[in-house]
Motif scaffolding. Structure first.
Motif, PDB file in Angstrom:
ATOM      1  N   ASP A  24     -25.603 -17.165  -7.217  1.00 57.64           N
ATOM      2  CA  ASP A  24     -24.995 -18.429  -6.786  1.00 57.64           C
ATOM      3  C   ASP A  24     -24.046 -18.205  -5.620  1.00 57.64           C
ATOM      4  N   ILE A  25     -23.215 -17.183  -5.749  1.00 51.89           N
ATOM      5  CA  ILE A  25     -22.229 -16.879  -4.702  1.00 51.89           C
ATOM      6  C   ILE A  25     -22.934 -16.574  -3.392  1.00 51.89           C
ATOM      7  N   GLU A  26     -23.970 -15.754  -3.463  1.00 49.60           N
ATOM      8  CA  GLU A  26     -24.705 -15.390  -2.254  1.00 49.60           C
ATOM      9  C   GLU A  26     -25.423 -16.601  -1.664  1.00 49.60           C
ATOM     10  N   GLU A  27     -25.949 -17.462  -2.528  1.00 47.95           N
ATOM     11  CA  GLU A  27     -26.634 -18.670  -2.065  1.00 47.95           C
ATOM     12  C   GLU A  27     -25.649 -19.595  -1.331  1.00 47.95           C
ATOM     13  N   VAL A  28     -24.460 -19.753  -1.882  1.00 50.12           N
ATOM     14  CA  VAL A  28     -23.436 -20.599  -1.248  1.00 50.12           C
ATOM     15  C   VAL A  28     -22.980 -19.968   0.064  1.00 50.12           C
ATOM     16  N   GLN A  29     -22.820 -18.652   0.059  1.00 46.40           N
ATOM     17  CA  GLN A  29     -22.439 -17.964   1.300  1.00 46.40           C
ATOM     18  C   GLN A  29     -23.469 -18.235   2.402  1.00 46.40           C
ATOM     19  N   GLU A  30     -24.723 -18.123   2.048  1.00 50.09           N
ATOM     20  CA  GLU A  30     -25.786 -18.367   3.023  1.00 50.09           C
ATOM     21  C   GLU A  30     -25.756 -19.824   3.492  1.00 50.09           C
ATOM     22  N   HIS A  31     -25.534 -20.738   2.559  1.00 55.06           N
ATOM     23  CA  HIS A  31     -25.498 -22.169   2.875  1.00 55.06           C
ATOM     24  C   HIS A  31     -24.363 -22.503   3.847  1.00 55.06           C
ATOM     25  N   TYR A  42     -22.017 -17.841   5.931  1.00 59.53           N
ATOM     26  CA  TYR A  42     -21.164 -16.677   5.671  1.00 59.53           C
ATOM     27  C   TYR A  42     -19.762 -16.826   6.257  1.00 59.53           C
ATOM     28  N   LEU A  43     -19.268 -18.061   6.302  1.00 59.40           N
ATOM     29  CA  LEU A  43     -17.925 -18.295   6.823  1.00 59.40           C
ATOM     30  C   LEU A  43     -16.840 -18.040   5.782  1.00 59.40           C
ATOM     31  N   PHE A  44     -17.257 -17.878   4.529  1.00 62.87           N
ATOM     32  CA  PHE A  44     -16.318 -17.546   3.458  1.00 62.87           C
ATOM     33  C   PHE A  44     -16.783 -16.272   2.768  1.00 62.87           C
ATOM     34  N   LEU A  54     -16.190 -27.698   3.888  1.00 57.86           N
ATOM     35  CA  LEU A  54     -14.958 -26.956   4.175  1.00 57.86           C
ATOM     36  C   LEU A  54     -15.159 -25.841   5.201  1.00 57.86           C
ATOM     37  N   SER A  55     -16.389 -25.414   5.395  1.00 54.04           N
ATOM     38  CA  SER A  55     -16.636 -24.296   6.307  1.00 54.04           C
ATOM     39  C   SER A  55     -16.189 -24.603   7.734  1.00 54.04           C
ATOM     40  N   ALA A  56     -16.149 -25.875   8.123  1.00 51.35           N
ATOM     41  CA  ALA A  56     -15.654 -26.238   9.454  1.00 51.35           C
ATOM     42  C   ALA A  56     -14.174 -25.886   9.598  1.00 51.35           C
ATOM     43  N   PHE A  57     -13.480 -25.724   8.482  1.00 49.10           N
ATOM     44  CA  PHE A  57     -12.058 -25.391   8.505  1.00 49.10           C
ATOM     45  C   PHE A  57     -11.802 -23.887   8.378  1.00 49.10           C
ATOM     46  N   SER A  58     -12.850 -23.112   8.296  1.00 46.10           N
ATOM     47  CA  SER A  58     -12.716 -21.665   8.199  1.00 46.10           C
ATOM     48  C   SER A  58     -12.260 -21.101   9.545  1.00 46.10           C
TER      49      SER A  58
END
Length: 175
Positions: free
Chosen positions: A12-19, A22-24, A83-87
């Motif tokens: 799940d973590i890797e899937e979200v990272q890919e989605h 990899y900004l988080f 939220l990745s736009a705020f990374s």
């Protein structure tokens, strides 16, 4: 990932990272998941407008109603993508795309003088008169090579804001 009360797996973590490109980091994803679960009070797997408004910083934001239209009902994966736009690692273009979506009130892919005026009205409240707002926007558009009658598209926003040193970042506390 289904139920918000279940634990995240490594997959799940890797899937979200890919989605989220990899900004988080994995630790940040886990911290965001914990926060997501706190906000998702009924463990529905998504966060409602009311749950977002329970965040004081969000509810006090003059653009919160506009943002709610973009984020109401997000599942965890889409919550992180938003939220990745705020990374700090996000590219300037990602930040500009988010800003454009906030300003594009009717979602038609164009931002008009009226749209800009509405956002400025939300931001300034009673601190500026309507005439002052119109003057400021007319001047800003003119300096950028546009008129009041212009209908700006995303490329225009990128052209106008692309040279800025925009700081639009949120720190994700990791234990």
């Amino acid at each position: 990932m289904g139920n918000a009360s279940s634990m995240l797996t490594q997959y799940d973590i890797e899937e979200v990272q890919e989605h989220c490109s990899y900004l988080f980091s994995q630790q940040e994803i886990v911290a965001l998941y914990e926060r997501f679960c706190q906000l998702d009070r009924n463990a529905k797997g998504f966060i409602s407008a009311d749950e977002f408004l329970s965040i004081p910083e969000f509810s006090l934001n003059p653009l919160s109603q506009r943002l709610l239209k973009m984020i109401d009902g997000l599942n965890f994966k889409d919550f992180v993508a938003f939220l990745s736009a705020f990374s700090p690692k996000a590219f300037l273009q990602q930040k500009i795309e988010l800003i454009f979506r906030v300003y594009d009130i009717d979602g038609n892919g164009r931002v008009t003088f009226k749209d800009l005026l509405e956002v400025l009205r939300d931001l300034t409240g009673s601190f500026m008169s309507e005439e002052q707002r119109e003057q400021v926007l007319s001047h800003l558009l003119e300096e950028s090579g546009y008129t009041r009658d212009a209908s700006l598209v995303l490329d225009d926003f990128i052209k106008i804001l692309g040279k800025s040193d925009m700081k639009m970042e949120v720190e994700v506390p990791v234990d």
